[in-house]
Design a protein around this motif. Structure first.
Motif, short mmCIF file in Angstrom:
data_model
loop_
_atom_site.label_atom_id
_atom_site.label_comp_id
_atom_site.label_asym_id
_atom_site.label_seq_id
_atom_site.Cartn_x
_atom_site.Cartn_y
_atom_site.Cartn_z
N SER B 64 0.66 -1.19 0.05
CA SER B 64 -0.03 -0.12 -0.02
C SER B 64 0.77 1.33 0.18
N GLN B 65 2.23 1.16 -0.04
CA GLN B 65 3.07 2.40 0.00
C GLN B 65 3.05 3.28 -1.24
N PHE B 66 3.08 4.31 -1.34
CA PHE B 66 2.59 4.89 -2.59
C PHE B 66 3.73 5.04 -3.68
N SER B 67 5.00 5.03 -3.29
CA SER B 67 5.88 5.02 -4.35
C SER B 67 5.90 3.58 -4.98
N ARG B 68 5.79 2.58 -4.24
CA ARG B 68 5.76 1.38 -4.75
C ARG B 68 4.46 1.15 -5.68
N LEU B 73 1.79 0.98 -10.97
CA LEU B 73 0.90 1.53 -12.00
C LEU B 73 1.55 2.21 -13.34
N ASN B 74 2.53 2.84 -12.98
CA ASN B 74 3.36 3.84 -13.97
C ASN B 74 4.41 3.13 -14.57
N SER B 290 12.21 2.70 -1.25
CA SER B 290 13.35 2.29 -1.70
C SER B 290 13.79 0.95 -1.26
N THR B 291 13.20 0.48 -0.13
CA THR B 291 13.47 -0.93 0.31
C THR B 291 12.64 -1.95 -0.61
N PHE B 292 11.57 -1.44 -1.32
CA PHE B 292 11.09 -2.38 -2.31
C PHE B 292 11.94 -2.36 -3.54
N LEU B 293 12.29 -1.31 -4.05
CA LEU B 293 13.03 -1.04 -5.31
C LEU B 293 14.47 -1.76 -5.34
#
Lengths: 974, 617
Positions: B64-68, B73-74, B290-293
């Motif tokens: 649910s984190q915004f940048s993830r 989506l983008n 960034s943890t996700f990225l």
């Protein structure tokens, strides 16, 4: 000949020469023969009649007429704020007395009546010692709120939450102290308890002092718990073969395989021992009837290191003054329990840890860092000066050595609980029809605990620099305080024995206060706390709610034939908006004692026949959070702060708010028939019920632009529970030597969400991220499984990745899911039998659930070949043996987790308990000794593939298996 | 007694972690914590890090984190990314076949709507405070609300416009209305915002930058071109105090990678960041961001420790369409060795990292000056030592791996396959190992070892090149703050100056009246950094719309803008541009143009009867 007061012969009367074991019983015509010497005292006793003693002085015939013991026939059943004679009951109420309790190593009170009452299901939530039980009376009536019944001990309604560190709130009562348990099932019976009774009531009456000389009872038993079975995972050789033939296995992967054959489950489970001891004394001390008891319980769990110890003490005083016009009942119960919670993470880890790896490693770096526990480690770019080797780090996502998990985490707690109440009944001297009662009580629990994770734990956080492996240590302390004040008046009047009236009116105040505190003591302990950056190590969670009530009840009967009960309760809860917090909940019930009608008087085989009909409404906010109607802000903890400049700030979040919350209201209609035939050798009851819950509180979606969250608890739906319960008791044989009784109960129950505007996904599973397997939706059982329909080949084997395209769009996705079965049993049965033959007694308790399904997450999570080799290729993962059947490969296709294949019929028949006892009444003078042996969890018959089909909630994953227990015990009464 | 008990029904929170509005808005310093939440709700997922007390309950908290979600989506929907995970609804995104019930498109709607609600409540409550700094707080809250609506316009087009908290169900608005709102708000607050602010908080330039973005997309969103305004506000940004980071701290030839390292809030990159989401491995933890990225991009044979984390999640890769947009430099080892100018010596490298393993012959080094030796060599992951004349009698290794040599010392590890420059200093008994990167466009940060360029199976991590852009190591090679390597420090720029350069160029080309020469200069500024010199520079004849789009890919890939860019060029759903697995076809296919807009979540439609689903769903 022994007769009753109307000169009818009484069969089966015990005739014993006092002080000896010489005795006999009357035959069908009430005749008996016994050898006696002059001066012997002959004792005649029969259940329900007053015992008589006759001194023998040479007569050849002694004819005796036994008087009915009014106290027993008119057995009073507690129905809340008073009691009624059993024959005057109008609601659906079951009474189970201590004679009928389940035998064996009973650690908590619920187990005493498991399988005994139609429509009451009692499921232990795991096999851990002292573990809680999920009690459901007539299924689940709510979605967001809790479905636990109210438990009332000696007039004191307990808080139904467990304080932190406690395994089970009902652990606090020593089962040996319990005299009887009454289950109130329908709303007309429970309504007087108001909103806390929405899920039924269990009234526990403890043993009280007697106005007689002191008697003592000592019980002691020893238990051996053994694991019944293990999860069927691949063994080392099978696993090696899978990996060696694995298409994704490169040289690096193959090099990871070990030579060991470790049965990880064997490493974490063991045979465990337990002991229970209790001693009680009851009698009259200084003119006050009293009872005191102490008990001690100590059980290990089959999961290594698990332990539960409990010491209980109780004292009851029941003095009465002023010619019984002023009666006191004082109960005090103290309890101290100590828990060691074995780390249950080991259960799942044992299923997935590579069986080709040994438990321990001699690698010097593994010894240095992890105490030698073998595992999946990667070197990092630092050198350990003590060994000169690169420092190791547990590989992200790899399973942690299950034995290390067990041994390197110490999770202990101590819980103290005091439950005390004092009740005063004052029968007015000038107006004895009226009794005033005041009951004040306190239930205070205090739990403290510590979790210490060793610095050798593979997942221990690496501190600021790699030299310091942290481990972790956290401490918590939780207190709950529940206060009660009840005051009520009881008016009791019988007009010409024709019109009998009992009326009760009263007031009740209850408050519930919680004070939870936890503390992460690691940083402080290491003296590295930086007051600038380390904002807070303490977490405090406090809340309080208050429930205020007025209630009234009228019981009226006409000649004992036509009975009416009507009640009204007004409840106000501080959890609700001030404008909506009062709820008014009425009930009414009628009963007709058909057997007392003249036209049935000639039918002498009918002892009792009563038809009942009742209706009641009850509000519910149990388990609802506090203050939900206020705008509240929650601050962030120290790992969710936000950086501005060089400073990290705590953040304040407004929480979702619902100003419109109001009572969830359940309306129950109940139709019942009580019967007893053939000298009450056949008796029981039949109930039909329908409960409709309106304004159901469910956690559901809201427009996100209008609130601070996207879902809140709100009154949104309706639910219905329907069912039939039949209880049948038969005493087929009742002779001098043999008494055999059979109890059979069967309940059909159906839960249906009748109205719910939004579907709600529930039932999180392991496998993928955030996947749910169940759905609350209109027209279906709550928590119905929501899955993709598996396609099978001609041989009935599932075809991997093949699902029915139910919406025909050529894409298999969420839109193709369908509802398939639910975790709740359609039919619950209990079949129990007691057989007494001379000095032997045998009891067998069995249960069956039919139509309950379970999602076998143990198999679904680990049955795919590709899951054995994670993408990073640096560790391995064991598979469930289901893989050998299914041959499934693709772990990354999460649709596989959603397959109907894993939803399996978990109907079962269980033999819960077999107890065999032998009574020695001559071995020691004046002491009755009973020896018994008992087996608990004897056998399970099921088609279900998992370890145990009885899974609360229906998702079988990481379940702590229920042990099979062998008990040997001695009871002494003197 | 009974009446006092009646009063007892009026309970208010007694928990010290729970506050009422009076507590929070008692003064500016407390209100700052409420302001912090408005930023944090785009970076973190709830009040307990990394998870446990979520803002949004409809989806796994980490998701649910915004940048993830912005990535999902983008970027994931485009040629920039594929993911190997099969979480329900996730494969639908690259395949462009999502349904109205998709969890990921739904959760972004909830996150943005919640941000609007948080901001509305904050603006309302904070306006009662008189402290001077509160004016900036409110302007920042209005910026964040405008930013949320900017995204809502882009993703969902037709959403309610809510400017106050009210239980009344809002009515649906359309893009022109929402566009007008965002534009008006940003124009109004540009002077309330400070001309510069502390790191992590927005200033005036952020408002201009968001206007630049808004105007660039105006033609698509409201049918009216606003390129002139785009040029104007881009110019404002270009002339502001922000500058392109040219500080190549780690000395690898480009200052571009510094933008995505653990210390990017201090290593110089911050000069380029106009609006960031801030993360910290200890104090601001999330499974998104960034943890996700970083984690999600690591798999296969990649060594997670080189990225400063404890393991890979084996998910994200890219398609050949992105790879082929870069001019890949080549490394000519012989030429590099020639350029050393030394002579072959008897000192050589031996070990399983070298071409002949431990058996020799050794790889001989060039003596560049007395007792100084160097060699460019292709090495493999493994160990090596220095040896004289292929004889173990005279050899050096490194016992402590501290850079100083010991005679007969331990093996020296080479972490990964690749070209390296090895130097040996016999005077000081030291050595160095430097990975050699290809010249050419150094923004091409791909991991190719064991990876296939083309994707046969999206579920296989080895199909598609992995991306090494985001790391949790500092520009000096140090680790992140979370010593366990689970959570990442790297901040994520949401708007940075480079994007505004590209906006300027595109708006100019689309008739916005900008200066083409300036546009070329600005793009060359980016390319000079990318190439480590002027070799990649362009001339005005190279500057076409398609070039700018490709340049945006090269500069901004995986930063959350690709879908919006493709839609502006009508490349997203149409057959004008295909990429691998577009429309769930290996070679790509067009899909219905209704997919330029995401569906409004089914649940939100059922809760608010005023809302109509977007066409096509």
């Amino acid at each position: 000949t022994v007769t009753d007061e109307s000169s009818l012969p009484l069969p089966g009367v015990n005739v014993i020469i006092k002080g000896t074991s010489t005795g006999t019983a009357t035959d069908f015509d009430g005749n008996y023969q016994i050898k006696a010497n002059s001066g012997d005292i002959i004792v005649f006793s029969y259940l329900g009649y007053i015992t008589q003693e006759i001194t023998y002085n040479g007569q050849t015939t002694i004819n005796i007429s036994l008087a009915e013991d009014a106290a027993q026939l008119d057995e009073v059943v507690l129905i809340g704020y008073g009691g009624v004679k059993k024959e005057d009951l109008t609601g659906s109420v079951d009474l189970i007395k201590s004679d009928d309790f389940n035998q064996g190593p009973v650690v908590s009170a619920q187990q005493l009546i498991s399988g005994k009452v139609a429509g009451v299901s009692i499921t232990s939530s795991s096999g851990a010692p002292g573990e809680g039980q999920e009690i459901r009376i007539r299924g689940n009536g709510s979605l967001s709120l809790n479905n636990n019944p109210l438990i009332v001990v000696d007039g004191f309604p307990l808080d139904n939450g467990a304080v932190g560190g406690s395994r089970n709130p009902l652990n606090q009562i020593n089962p040996n102290d319990i005299e009887a348990m009454t289950v109130l099932k329908d709303a007309s019976a429970t309504a007087i308890y108001g909103s806390r009774a929405a899920n039924g009531v269990i009234i526990i009456t403890t043993k009280k002092g007697k106005d007689s000389e002191f008697k003592f009872s000592v019980n002691t038993s020893t238990t051996v718990h053994t694991a019944v079975d293990y999860v069927d995972v691949l063994n080392g050789d099978e696993y090696r073969q899978v990996i060696n033939n694995h298409p994704n296995a490169d040289a690096q992967t193959l090099s990871l395989l070990g030579n060991a054959n470790t049965d990880w489950q064997d490493e974490i489970y063991n045979t465990a021992f337990g002991q229970d001891h209790s001693i009680s004394a009851r009698g009259n001390a200084f003119g006050i009837p009293m009872r005191a008891s102490v008990g001690y319980t100590d059980h290990d769990g089959i999961l290594r290191r698990d332990n539960f110890k409990r010491t209980t003490a109780s004292l009851n005083l029941t003095p009465s003054l002023l010619d019984d016009h002023l009666k006191f009942e004082i109960n005090a119960r103290g309890n101290y329990s100590e828990n060691f919670f074995a780390n249950r993470g080991a259960i799942g880890a044992a299923n997935t840890f590579d069986p080709t790896q040994p438990v321990y490693s001699n690698d010097p770096q593994i010894v240095s860092q992890f105490g030698g526990y073998n595992g999946w480690y990667n070197p990092i770019s630092a050198i350990d000066p003590s060994t000169g080797l690169p420092v190791l780090s547990q590989i992200n996502l790899a399973t942690v050595n299950p034995v290390a998990q067990l041994n390197l985490v110490d999770d202990v707690s101590e819980v103290r609980r005091f439950i005390g109440n004092a009740k005063v009944d004052y029968k007015l001297h000038f107006f004895p029809d009226l009794t005033a009662t005041v009951n004040v009580g306190l239930d205070k629990s205090h739990g403290t605990g510590r979790t210490i994770t060793s610095q050798q734990m593979p997942t221990s956080l690496l501190a600021d620099s790699w030299e310091i492996w942290n481990g972790s240590r956290s401490t918590y302390s939780n207190t709950s305080t529940n206060k009660l004040f009840d005051a009520y008046l009881t008016y009791n009047k019988s007009i010409n024995e024709t019109h009998n009236i009992t009326a009760v009116a009263g007031y009740s105040y209850q408050s519930f206060e919680y004070d939870n505190y936890s503390y992460d003591s690691e940083a402080e302990e290491r003296d590295i706390r930086n007051p600038d950056t380390d904002i807070d190590f303490e977490f405090i969670d406090k809340s309080k709610n208050v429930l205020l009530s007025y209630f009234g009840r009228l019981n009226y009967d006409y000649k004992g034939k036509y009975l009416l009960t009507a009640s009204l309760r007004a409840d106000a809860s501080s959890k609700l908006n001030p404008d909506d917090r009062w709820g008014y909940f009425p009930s009414a019930a009628l009963a007709w004692n058909i057997s007392k009608e003249p036209f049935l008087e000639s039918a002498s085989f009918i002892n009792d026949l009563k038809l009942r009909v009742g209706y009641g409404e009850i509000g519910n906010v149990n388990g609802l959070g506090d203050y939900l109607f206020l705008t509240r802000y929650t601050r962030s903890n120290s790992s969710a702060n936000y950086q501005f400049g060089n400073t990290f700030y705590q953040t304040y979040r407004p929480d979702p708010i619902n100003e419109e919350l109001r009572w969830e209201v359940g309306n129950t209609i109940n139709l019942g028939l009580d019967y007893a035939f053939f000298n009450s050798r056949v008796f029981g009851s039949i109930n039909l019920y329908k409960k409709k819950t309106e304004n159901l509180i469910a956690f559901s979606s809201i427009d996100p632009f209008t609130n601070f969250g996207s879902s809140i608890d709100r009154n949104i739906g309706d639910m219905e529970n329907r069912g039939v319960e039949i209880a049948l008791n038969v005493i087929p044989i009742q002779t001098d030597d043999i008494e055999w009784s059979i109890n059979y109960n069967i309940a059909f129950n159906e839960n249906e969400v009748v109205r719910l505007p939004f579907n709600q996904e529930v039932g999180g599973i392991s496998g993928g991220v955030g996947n749910n397997i169940q759905l609350h939706t209109e027209g279906e059982s709550p928590s119905s499984f929501y899955v993709l329909q598996q396609v099978y080949d001609a041989n009935g084997n599932p075809i991997e990745g093949a699902f029915v395209d139910r919406n025909g769009d050529n894409i298999i996705n969420d839109s193709d899911k369908y509802l398939y079965k639910d975790p709740y049993a359609d039919v619950i049965m209990g079949l129990n039998t007691n057989l007494n033959y001379k000095k032997w007694d045998l009891a067998v308790v069995t249960r069956a659930n039919i139509g309950n399904y379970a999602y076998n997450n143990v198999a679904s999570g680990n049955s795919y070949r590709d899951g054995a080799i994670p993408t990073s290729n640096d560790f391995l993962w064991n598979l469930h043996s289901e893989y050998l059947n299914s041959g499934f490969t693709d772990q990354s296709d999460e649709r596989n987790f959603m397959s109907s294949h894993w939803v399996q019929d978990a109907s079962f028949f269980k033999i819960d308990n077999i107890t065999l006892g032998y009574t020695l009444d001559k071995a020691i003078k004046d002491v009755i000794v009973r020896l018994y042996g008992s087996i608990q969890n004897v056998a399970t018959f099921t088609e279900y593939d998992g370890l145990d089909p009885e899974i609360p909630g229906g998702i079988d994953n990481g379940f702590y298996p229920r042990p099979r227990s062998f008990v040997f015990g001695i009871n002494l009464d003197f | 007694f009974m009446f006092s008990c009646h009063d007892d029904l009026d309970q208010s929170p007694i928990d010290p972690d729970s506050f009422t509005e009076e507590d929070v808005f008692v003064n500016a310093s407390e209100a700052r914590s409420a302001l912090a939440k408005l930023y944090a709700s785009l970076a973190l997922t709830g009040q307990q890090g990394p998870a446990g007390n979520p803002d949004i309950t409809e989806i796994d908290e980490g998701f649910s984190q915004f940048s993830r979600m912005l990535f999902n989506l983008n970027e994931l929907t485009t040629d920039h990314a594929v993911v190997g995970w099969g979480d329900a609804g996730l494969p639908d995104l690259h395949g462009l076949y999502w349904s109205a019930g998709n969890d990921f498109t739904g959760a972004m709607y909830l996150r943005l709507a919640q941000e609007v609600s948080f901001c509305n409540s904050f603006i309302d409550n904070a306006s009662q405070l008189t402290d001077p700094e509160v004016a900036s707080y409110i302007a920042e809250a209005r910026f964040l609300r405008a930013f949320a609506y900017y995204n809502l316009i882009d993703f969902y087009a037709n959403v309610p416009l809510a400017t106050q908290i009210s239980t009344e169900l809002p009515s649906q608005s359309d893009r022109p209305e929402l566009f007008n709102f965002v534009e008006t708000e940003l124009l109004e607050i540009q002077d309330d915002l400070p001309s510069s602010n502390e790191y992590g908080r927005v200033d005036q330039v952020a408002a201009w930058a968001l206007l630049s973005r808004l105007y660039l997309n105006a033609e698509v969103w409201i049918g009216t071109p606003r390129y002139t305004d785009c040029v104007t506000y881009s110019n404002n940004v270009i002339n502001s105090g922000y500058s392109i980071n040219t500080n190549d701290v780690n000395g690898n030839g480009t200052a571009y990678d510094e933008l995505f390292l653990a210390d990017n809030n201090t290593n110089g990159a911050q000069d380029e960041f106009i609006f960031t989401l801030n993360f910290d491995g200890v104090q601001s933890q999330t499974y998104g961001g960034s943890t996700f990225l970083v984690h999600a991009a690591i798999g296969g044979s990649m060594d997670a420790s080189l990225f400063g984390v404890n393991g890979g999640w084996g998910g994200n890769r890219t398609t050949s369409a992105l790879v082929e947009k870069f001019e890949m430099g080549t490394i000519d080892i012989d030429e590099l060795n020639n350029d050393l100018g030394g002579t072959l010596s008897n000192w050589g490298l031996v070990g399983d990292a070298t071409e002949n393993a431990w058996d020799g012959p050794d790889m001989e080094m060039y003596e560049t000056s007395p007792n100084q030796y160097s060699l460019y060599a292709n090495l493999t992951a493994g160990d090596f030592k220095f040896r004289f004349d292929e004889d173990w009698g005279n050899n050096y290794g490194d016992n402590e791996l501290d850079g100083s040599l010991e005679a007969g010392g331990g093996n020296i590890p080479i972490p990964a396959d690749g070209p390296y420059l090895i130097t040996l200093d016999l005077d000081n008994l030291t050595y160095s190992i430097t990975e050699v990167t290809a010249s050419g466009d150094m923004r091409a940060m791909f991991y190719t070892d064991g990876q296939n360029l083309e994707i046969e199976s999206i579920g296989q991590f080895s199909d598609g090149y992995a991306i090494t852009k985001f790391k949790n190591v500092t520009s000096t090679g140090g680790p992140g703050n979370d010593s366990n390597g689970e959570f990442v420090d790297t901040d994520l720029p949401v708007i940075r100056l480079a994007e505004i350069y590209l906006n300027y160029a595109e708006a100019t080309l689309r008739g916005g009246g900008g200066d083409t020469g300036l546009a070329v200069d600005k793009i060359n500024e980016l390319r000079t950094r990318a190439y480590g010199g002027p070799s990649g520079n362009i001339t005005s004849s190279d500057l076409t719309l398609d070039f700018v789009l490709d340049e945006r890919s090269r500069e901004l890939y995986w930063e959350g803008q690709r879908r919006t860019d493709l839609i502006r060029y009508d490349y997203f759903t149409s057959g004008n541009y295909l990429w691998p697995w577009k429309g769930n076809q290996p070679n790509g296919t067009s899909v219905g143009s209704f997919r330029n807009i995401f569906p409004i979540p089914t649940n939100s439609i059922s809760t608010n009867p005023n809302l109509q689903q977007n066409p096509g769903y």
